[in-house]
Design an enzyme around this catalytic site. Structure first.
Site, PDB file in Angstrom:
ATOM      1  N   HIS A 105      -0.739  53.068  -5.569  1.00 47.75           N
ATOM      2  CA  HIS A 105      -1.737  53.507  -4.584  1.00 47.75           C
ATOM      3  C   HIS A 105      -3.128  53.006  -4.948  1.00 47.75           C
ATOM      4  O   HIS A 105      -3.913  52.641  -4.073  1.00 47.75           O
ATOM      5  CB  HIS A 105      -1.724  55.038  -4.473  1.00 47.75           C
ATOM      6  CG  HIS A 105      -0.540  55.529  -3.701  1.00 47.75           C
ATOM      7  ND1 HIS A 105      -0.635  56.256  -2.551  1.00 47.75           N
ATOM      8  CD2 HIS A 105       0.791  55.353  -3.914  1.00 47.75           C
ATOM      9  CE1 HIS A 105       0.568  56.519  -2.082  1.00 47.75           C
ATOM     10  NE2 HIS A 105       1.456  55.991  -2.908  1.00 47.75           N
ATOM     11  N   ASP A 133      -6.932  58.264   0.424  1.00 45.03           N
ATOM     12  CA  ASP A 133      -5.496  58.005   0.438  1.00 45.03           C
ATOM     13  C   ASP A 133      -4.820  59.133   1.221  1.00 45.03           C
ATOM     14  O   ASP A 133      -5.133  60.311   1.015  1.00 45.03           O
ATOM     15  CB  ASP A 133      -4.974  57.979  -1.009  1.00 45.03           C
ATOM     16  CG  ASP A 133      -3.522  57.548  -1.084  1.00 45.03           C
ATOM     17  OD1 ASP A 133      -3.263  56.524  -1.711  1.00 45.03           O
ATOM     18  OD2 ASP A 133      -2.635  58.251  -0.523  1.00 45.03           O
ATOM     19  N   HIS A 189      12.572  46.386  -6.233  1.00 41.67           N
ATOM     20  CA  HIS A 189      12.923  47.698  -5.686  1.00 41.67           C
ATOM     21  C   HIS A 189      12.332  47.874  -4.280  1.00 41.67           C
ATOM     22  O   HIS A 189      12.588  48.867  -3.626  1.00 41.67           O
ATOM     23  CB  HIS A 189      12.417  48.804  -6.616  1.00 41.67           C
ATOM     24  CG  HIS A 189      10.917  48.921  -6.690  1.00 41.67           C
ATOM     25  ND1 HIS A 189      10.084  47.831  -6.788  1.00 41.67           N
ATOM     26  CD2 HIS A 189      10.100  50.003  -6.679  1.00 41.67           C
ATOM     27  CE1 HIS A 189       8.820  48.246  -6.836  1.00 41.67           C
ATOM     28  NE2 HIS A 189       8.799  49.554  -6.774  1.00 41.67           N
ATOM     29  N   ASN A 197       3.889  47.512  -2.270  1.00 38.91           N
ATOM     30  CA  ASN A 197       3.018  46.476  -2.838  1.00 38.91           C
ATOM     31  C   ASN A 197       3.829  45.253  -3.229  1.00 38.91           C
ATOM     32  O   ASN A 197       3.453  44.120  -2.937  1.00 38.91           O
ATOM     33  CB  ASN A 197       2.260  47.008  -4.060  1.00 38.91           C
ATOM     34  CG  ASN A 197       1.321  48.127  -3.669  1.00 38.91           C
ATOM     35  OD1 ASN A 197       0.355  47.907  -2.951  1.00 38.91           O
ATOM     36  ND2 ASN A 197       1.612  49.339  -4.105  1.00 38.91           N
ATOM     37  N   SER A 198       4.948  45.481  -3.894  1.00 35.70           N
ATOM     38  CA  SER A 198       5.791  44.347  -4.301  1.00 35.70           C
ATOM     39  C   SER A 198       6.277  43.582  -3.072  1.00 35.70           C
ATOM     40  O   SER A 198       6.362  42.349  -3.078  1.00 35.70           O
ATOM     41  CB  SER A 198       6.982  44.830  -5.125  1.00 35.70           C
ATOM     42  OG  SER A 198       6.533  45.388  -6.340  1.00 35.70           O
ATOM     43  N   ASP A 204      10.175  55.015   0.156  1.00 40.50           N
ATOM     44  CA  ASP A 204      10.085  54.090   1.293  1.00 40.50           C
ATOM     45  C   ASP A 204      10.902  52.810   1.101  1.00 40.50           C
ATOM     46  O   ASP A 204      10.951  51.963   1.994  1.00 40.50           O
ATOM     47  CB  ASP A 204       8.613  53.694   1.484  1.00 40.50           C
ATOM     48  CG  ASP A 204       7.970  53.152   0.209  1.00 40.50           C
ATOM     49  OD1 ASP A 204       8.477  53.439  -0.891  1.00 40.50           O
ATOM     50  OD2 ASP A 204       6.951  52.449   0.315  1.00 40.50           O
ATOM     51  N   GLN A 205      11.510  52.646  -0.066  1.00 42.18           N
ATOM     52  CA  GLN A 205      12.002  51.325  -0.450  1.00 42.18           C
ATOM     53  C   GLN A 205      13.190  50.822   0.380  1.00 42.18           C
ATOM     54  O   GLN A 205      13.302  49.624   0.652  1.00 42.18           O
ATOM     55  CB  GLN A 205      12.310  51.330  -1.955  1.00 42.18           C
ATOM     56  CG  GLN A 205      11.031  51.580  -2.754  1.00 42.18           C
ATOM     57  CD  GLN A 205      11.237  52.197  -4.121  1.00 42.18           C
ATOM     58  OE1 GLN A 205      12.367  52.221  -4.618  1.00 42.18           O
ATOM     59  NE2 GLN A 205      10.177  52.700  -4.733  1.00 42.18           N
TER      60      GLN A 205
END
Ligand code: UDX
Length: 456
Positions: free
Chosen positions: A22, A114, A348, A352-353, A372-373
């Site tokens: 975050h 956030d 995963h 961000n990734s 969320d993945q």
């Protein structure tokens, strides 16, 4: 040369949630605002403050308390205990901070918070300050939680397939995990859904994505939240449009990176599989073993991030450095993904990734873990078409054969080439979105202009 808008007088207080996934994007967004002349004060919890690195000295720092100054979230007896206390103590200490700034004549024009700290909007409103919510996660996932908030999606889920506005058809396994684990742990889903409890009152809704990537859901949600804007991908300029040459760092602890880059420098173009499961995911020992042997037996090189706390789960005597592979406890992921030796990313699918792999044109093998993945993985595979999802067995483990099959498919098949070329196209669109005249850039300028206008 881009004309900087003069926004010296605008002061934004940026309230960051104390998790690496975050902090990174909201810090990056803050830097973009700052490049346009906005004054930024970044606020995080006292516990997380010491982990903050590479925040430019031009960004002021302040802290609030989440009630766990000594141990952070792990000091709480349960998720619920952390959420309840951080909401109460966080609001109180945020009020103190706003009083302190006001008493010293330091005017705040806007609180950017956030969405996990949704209570910050209520505090901002009490002080008559503009509130802009920053959505860290993917827009599809946000809209799913919003549907739960509205009561359009009932939990526990009873269907196998879901048709939600502006989203592809989703199967049960594509849904955010907290909807599936609601019965055992309602608290986590409540926490995620609560992000949307007051969002209709937010003056701006900003999301770390770009219009070209998420156009359908972005257009749909804009009808509900007229001030919804895509302002991402929030990734350092050096890895995107290279507009700001000083924008090289990425927020939080980076080490081992020289070693990784030196090791990668020796490897042929596109020959290395990069493996990382982000800053939070913990894998079981059996899964670690299958990954370890899958990587060792595949015909590609591998660079694998295994956080220090996870290393104990590696098989006995598994080499941490060899000609074939390198295991590190952390790396600068963006520098690694940008390296010419990287051929694919086993991820995963943290948001961000996900964005980073799209922005650097790297195809992926998805092994989603939780949160969320799974939804991100579904989009990567079926909508953005930049990767494949590894098959799991009845114990939900990706076996070594399945991993080797995926690596071969991405690194050495015609299908893999198409995914790589799709990823490169997303990279081009991401660079365009943040560049002058691009969708996200225009939205950021609009946001600043409106804050400026309110002061006149
Ligand atoms: C969390 C959630 O798990 C994720 O699902 C959500 O979307 C955001 O918050 P995390 O699990 O850490 O984040 O994953 P991710 O979102 O991918 O963020 C990890 C960040 O750490 C990335 O920016 C990545 O570049 C960085 N990273 C990771 C490193 O810099 N070095 C590493 O070795 C590994």
């Amino acid at each position: 040369m881009e004309k900087k808008i003069i926004a010296k007088r605008v002061h934004c207080l940026v309230l960051a949630y104390p998790l690496q996934g975050h902090i990174n994007p909201i810090l990056q967004f803050s830097k973009l605002l700052q490049h346009q002349g906005v004054r930024i004060t970044m606020v995080t919890t006292r516990f997380f403050y010491k982990n903050l690195q590479n925040v430019p000295s031009s960004i002021a720092l302040e802290t609030i308390s989440d009630g766990f100054d000594k141990d952070g979230p792990t000091g709480a007896s349960s998720h619920k205990a952390y959420i309840d206390r951080s909401c109460q103590v966080g609001s109180e200490t945020f009020v103190h901070l706003l009083h302190k700034l006001s008493a010293s004549g330091d005017h705040v024009d806007c609180v950017i918070y956030d969405s996990f700290f949704h209570w910050a909007l209520d505090v901002a409103k009490r002080f008559g300050i503009i509130g802009a919510v920053f959505l860290t996660q993917n827009m599809a996932v946000n809209s799913i939680y919003y549907h739960v908030h509205l009561g359009n999606l009932q939990v526990p889920l009873t269907q196998q397939e879901f048709s939600l506005p502006a989203l592809p058809k989703l199967q049960l396994e594509d849904m955010p995990s907290f909807l599936l684990t609601y019965v055992e742990d309602p608290c986590l889903l409540d926490f995620f859904v609560d992000q949307f409890s007051n969002i209709d009152k937010a003056d701006w809704v900003l999301c770390n994505t770009f219009y070209e990537l998420d156009n359908e859901i972005a257009s749909w949600i804009k009808k509900i939240w007229p001030k919804f804007r895509t302002i991402g991908p929030n990734i350092p300029s050096m890895f995107l449009d290279k507009q700001y040459i000083d924008d090289q760092d990425y927020g939080v602890a980076q080490f081992n990176y020289e070693e990784c880059i030196e090791w990668l420098d020796d490897k042929p173009k596109g020959s290395v599989v990069y493996v990382s499961f982000g800053s939070l995911a913990t894998l079981g020992e059996e899964q670690m073993e299958e990954l370890a042997y899958g990587l060792r037996e595949s015909s590609s090189y591998f660079l694998w991030v295994v956080r220090a706390s996870e290393q104990i789960k590696l098989p006995n005597f598994f080499e941490k450095k060899s000609e074939k592979g390198l295991i590190v406890t952390w790396c600068c992921q963006l520098k690694v993904l940008a390296h010419q030796a990287i051929g694919c990313f086993v991820t995963h699918c943290g948001w961000n990734s996900t964005l980073e792999s799209l922005c650097l044109g790297v195809p992926i093998i998805a092994i989603p873990h939780w949160s969320d993945q799974s939804t991100n993985a579904k989009l990567m595979v079926d909508v953005w078409k930049v990767g494949i999802r590894a098959v799991v067995d009845e114990k939900k483990i990706v076996r070594r054969e399945a991993l080797k099959h995926c690596i071969k498919e991405i690194m050495a098949s015609e299908k893999g080439k198409v995914m790589k070329s799709n990823a490169i196209q997303w990279k081009t669109l991401a660079i365009r979105a943040v560049g002058e005249g691009g969708s996200s850039h225009e939205n950021i300028i609009e946001f600043i202009n409106e804050l400026l206008h309110l002061q006149i």
